[in-house]
Design an enzyme around this catalytic site. Structure first.
Site, mmCIF file in Angstrom:
data_model
loop_
_atom_site.group_PDB
_atom_site.id
_atom_site.type_symbol
_atom_site.label_atom_id
_atom_site.label_comp_id
_atom_site.label_asym_id
_atom_site.label_seq_id
_atom_site.Cartn_x
_atom_site.Cartn_y
_atom_site.Cartn_z
ATOM 1 N N GLU A 1 0.798 -1.247 -0.049
ATOM 2 C CA GLU A 1 -0.130 0.014 0.016
ATOM 3 C C GLU A 1 0.761 1.317 -0.174
ATOM 4 O O GLU A 1 0.691 2.107 0.682
ATOM 5 C CB GLU A 1 -0.851 -0.057 1.258
ATOM 6 C CG GLU A 1 -1.881 -1.008 0.986
ATOM 7 C CD GLU A 1 -3.176 -0.873 2.085
ATOM 8 O OE1 GLU A 1 -2.976 -0.385 3.092
ATOM 9 O OE2 GLU A 1 -4.133 -1.368 1.900
ATOM 10 N N GLU B 1 -6.642 -7.748 -1.030
ATOM 11 C CA GLU B 1 -6.999 -7.811 0.434
ATOM 12 C C GLU B 1 -8.259 -7.302 0.482
ATOM 13 O O GLU B 1 -8.914 -6.516 -0.264
ATOM 14 C CB GLU B 1 -6.089 -6.773 1.176
ATOM 15 C CG GLU B 1 -4.595 -7.152 1.468
ATOM 16 C CD GLU B 1 -4.235 -5.979 2.543
ATOM 17 O OE1 GLU B 1 -4.809 -5.574 3.229
ATOM 18 O OE2 GLU B 1 -2.997 -5.709 2.211
#
Ligand code: GLA
Length: 680
Positions: free
Chosen positions: A164, A322
């Site tokens: 991320e 995710e």
């Protein structure tokens, strides 16, 4: 003049082999939190659940390199071998999201500095500045070591660069970043005169005598020069991308395994410009978490998925890297998923092109900041609803293996999204500072989603060929070239719908002269003489009975016809929604923030006038999408409502072998996936 980041050449390699056979199923795996006995239980349970890939190593740097230049591979070798022996592939993360303590201790200057000059403390996430040469050197050393050791290990099927990127270090205002920003400005603009002209620095006497005098927009972002602010946002996105590219280059030199990094497209913020990044990953991947106070949670899943597909230019599968099996722990009050929601949410992504469904994380942690975050294997263990649903999802994905690689049906509606418009809208001393870019993009996606009309959510520079309708929700920042492409699309017979504030500023964030709506004024056949932002308790009645909140405009018609008018207030009698016939095409303008019912009426008229295809005709709680496989179409029917619904279709259910002849019952909260056939 600054070039748009999206005009950068893409370097996508040919799509390599998908990391798993069939659809990918698994999650982040953090074995460093557990003993080797637990690893063996993990692998056994992963097989029971049908897991075929895990993301390994995201937070392992400090354990893999406990001291500078000293490596401990033994435990990693063992866990990779265990997984490989069990037939579980590894999505191997470069561990650079989590710098080790020795690095931060020796070089605290790598920690990012916020807009108020405060340096971050160790212990957070992504605690490093993307411009730091010190951090880069260390990050590339561990990346090199990892690639050399595991680059051709048969278990390693995907590289996961960091984690991320931008989630914690999206902006850094330190002196090193400032110097890099000035280099970036030199490359973008050439001279200080060009910068002064582009940003209009004469205002408030902010003219720069030298590029060396320019600092990042520190302090209150709303007081920053809008042109400078937008340039710094672009720079920050580019700088993080440079870091990704540096790690990716190390991996690609040493390994033929495809490379990705996990994007963060959900209801949250706009950290980097993914339309620019997507061309540099081999697999587009996303992390998506539902937000409690998002009233249209289910649609947000679809929006993010349609955006991911859009980032592949609707040409390739992508991967849900995710999501969660239940409550995360980073919201104020976290929401557990309802029974059946795990399958429903995962398949909403799969229906829209994800070739798999992965979670954060495999086993719930007992310690650490996210000790209460849900997981595939919860604290309650296997005697739990979550575990049973995780096993159910694994089995569903195995039954759906045949759709891997199959494209989602072509969409006829494109909705263009633009991070730069999001950044510009939400900064500065604007008529209305509480407007949220995500509100408008979600609204205009929702009105089609609830009618089972597929929408590709595309970057602004995407090819518009093949679409019948292009929607521009609050596309505030528009270059001349982009405006010309929209114009050509309509003159070629297409229909465009632009909403308020679209086309108002150019790519340097300067207001376009000649009247609103700037770049699209002639095409839309309407002008706005004054914005009329509404107060928190103020609404305006429309001629269709709806009530406008937040935003309205005083419009004048120049060729367009009024479709809906303001029925009270200071704009009474003026057009709120207009349509301008342009050859065989049409250009619609929505000058107000419409309520859902009014926006739905506009969408319904467009659906019928343009004959936009609905996947099925069902109620607003049914989500329906097709993937086109070599053996025929596979239709996903997802019932988000709490009432059973019967849909007029025929075929064989892929999840349980039931057959439907002319009608399929989709129970409340459940999913039906069927291979379609003609009714008998
Ligand atoms: C992000 C991160 C994960 C984890 C989850 C929790 O997506 O990538 O490491 O922190 O959030 O929701």
């Amino acid at each position: 003049m600054a070039r748009r980041a999206t005009e950068r050449p893409h370097t996508r390699r040919d799509l390599p082999a998908w990391p798993t056979d069939g659809l990918s199923y698994g999650g982040d795996y953090n074995p460093e939190q557990w003993s080797p006995e637990v690893w063996r239980e993990d692998v056994r349970l992963m097989r029971e659940a049908g897991v075929n890939i895990v993301t390994l190593g995201v937070f392992s740097w400090g354990l893999l390199e406990p001291r500078e230049g000293e490596y401990d591979w033994a435990w990693f070798d063992e866990i990779i071998a265990l997984l490989h022996d069990a037939g579980i592939a590894v999505d191997l993360a470069t561990p650079t999201a989590a710098p080790p303590s020795w690095l931060l201790h020796a070089h605290p200057e790598v920690l990012p500095v916020d807009a108020h000059g405060e340096r971050e403390v160790p212990g957070g996430r992504l605690g490093w500045c993307a411009s730091s040469p010190v951090f880069r050197e260390h990050a590339l050393r561990i990346t090199t070591a990892l690639a050399e050791r595991y680059g051709d290990h048969p278990a390693v099927r995907l590289w996961h660069v960091s984690n991320e990127l931008g989630g914690g270090n999206g902006r850094c205002y330190c002196d090193v970043s400032a110097a890099r920003f000035r280099e970036w400005l030199r490359a973008e603009y050439g001279t200080v005169e060009a910068i002064n002209a582009a940003w209009g620095t004469a205002f408030w006497g902010h003219t720069f005598a030298d590029i060396e005098h320019i600092e990042p927009p520190r302090g209150d972002k709303h007081k920053a020069n809008p042109g400078m602010f937008l340039a710094f946002e672009r720079f920050s996105s580019d700088e993080l991308l440079e870091h990704y590219l540096a790690e990716a280059a190390v991996l690609r030199e040493r390994s033929a395994v495809p490379v990705t990094t996990n994007f963060m497209v959900g209801s949250g913020g706009h950290v980097v410009d993914y339309s620019d990044w997507a061309g540099h990953v081999d697999v587009v991947a996303n992390d998506h978490y539902t937000i409690v106070d998002d009233r249209v949670r289910e649609q947000d899943l679809a929006f993010a998925a349609d955006r991911m597909r859009g980032l592949t230019r609707a040409r390739e599968p992508w991967l849900l890297m995710e999501h969660s099996t239940g409550a995360p722990s980073w919201q104020q009050r976290n929401r557990a998923k309802a029974p059946g929601e795990i399958l429903r949410n995962a398949l909403a992504h799969v229906a829209r092109g994800s070739d798999g469904a992965m979670f954060f994380q495999w086993r719930a942690s007992t310690a650490g900041t996210e000790q209460f975050h849900s997981a595939m294997l919860p604290h309650a263990g296997t005697e739990s609803r979550v575990w049973r649903e995780v096993v159910e999802l694994g089995s569903a994905l195995r039954r759906l293996a045949g759709i891997a690689g199959a494209p989602v049906e072509p969409a006829k509606v494109a909705l263009l999204v633009d991070e730069e418009s999001a950044w510009a809208l939400q900064q500065g001393l604007k008529p209305h500072r509480a407007l949220r870019y995500a509100h408008e993009t979600r609204l205009w996606h929702r009105v089609f989603w609830q009618r089972q009309v597929l929408v590709d959510v595309l970057p602004v520079d995407a090819d518009l060929d093949g679409y019948d309708l292009v929607v521009l929700p609050t596309l505030l920042v528009v270059s001349d070239a982009q405006a010309a492409r929209v114009d050509a699309f309509v003159r070629g017979g297409g229909t465009v719908l632009a909403t308020y504030l679209s086309g108002i500023v150019d790519e340097t964030s300067r207001v376009r002269g000649g009247g609103y709506p700037g770049a699209f004024r002639d095409l839309l056949g309407v002008t706005t003489e004054e914005f009329r932002p509404l107060q928190a308790d103020e609404t305006v009645l429309l001629s269709d009975g709806g009530r406008v909140t937040d935003w309205s405009e005083d419009t004048n018609l120049h060729g367009a016809e009024a479709v809906v008018t303001y029925a009270d207030g200071d704009s009474a009698g003026r057009a709120a929604v207009t349509r301008n016939a342009v050859g065989d095409g049409a250009a619609w303008y929505v000058s107000a923030q419409l309520p859902l019912d009014s926006a739905t009426r506009v969408a319904d008229r467009l659906i019928s006038e343009l004959g936009l295809p609905r996947a099925v005709e069902a109620g607003t709680g049914i989500e329906a999408v097709r993937r086109n496989t070599a053996d025929g179409d596979v239709l996903f029917l997802i019932n988000h409502s709490d009432a059973d619904e019967t849909v007029a279709v025929s075929g064989r259910s892929l999840l349980d072998d039931a057959t439907f002849d002319g009608a399929a019952l989709v129970p409340a909260g459940r999913v039906v996936v069927l291979r379609e056939s003609a009714a008998e």
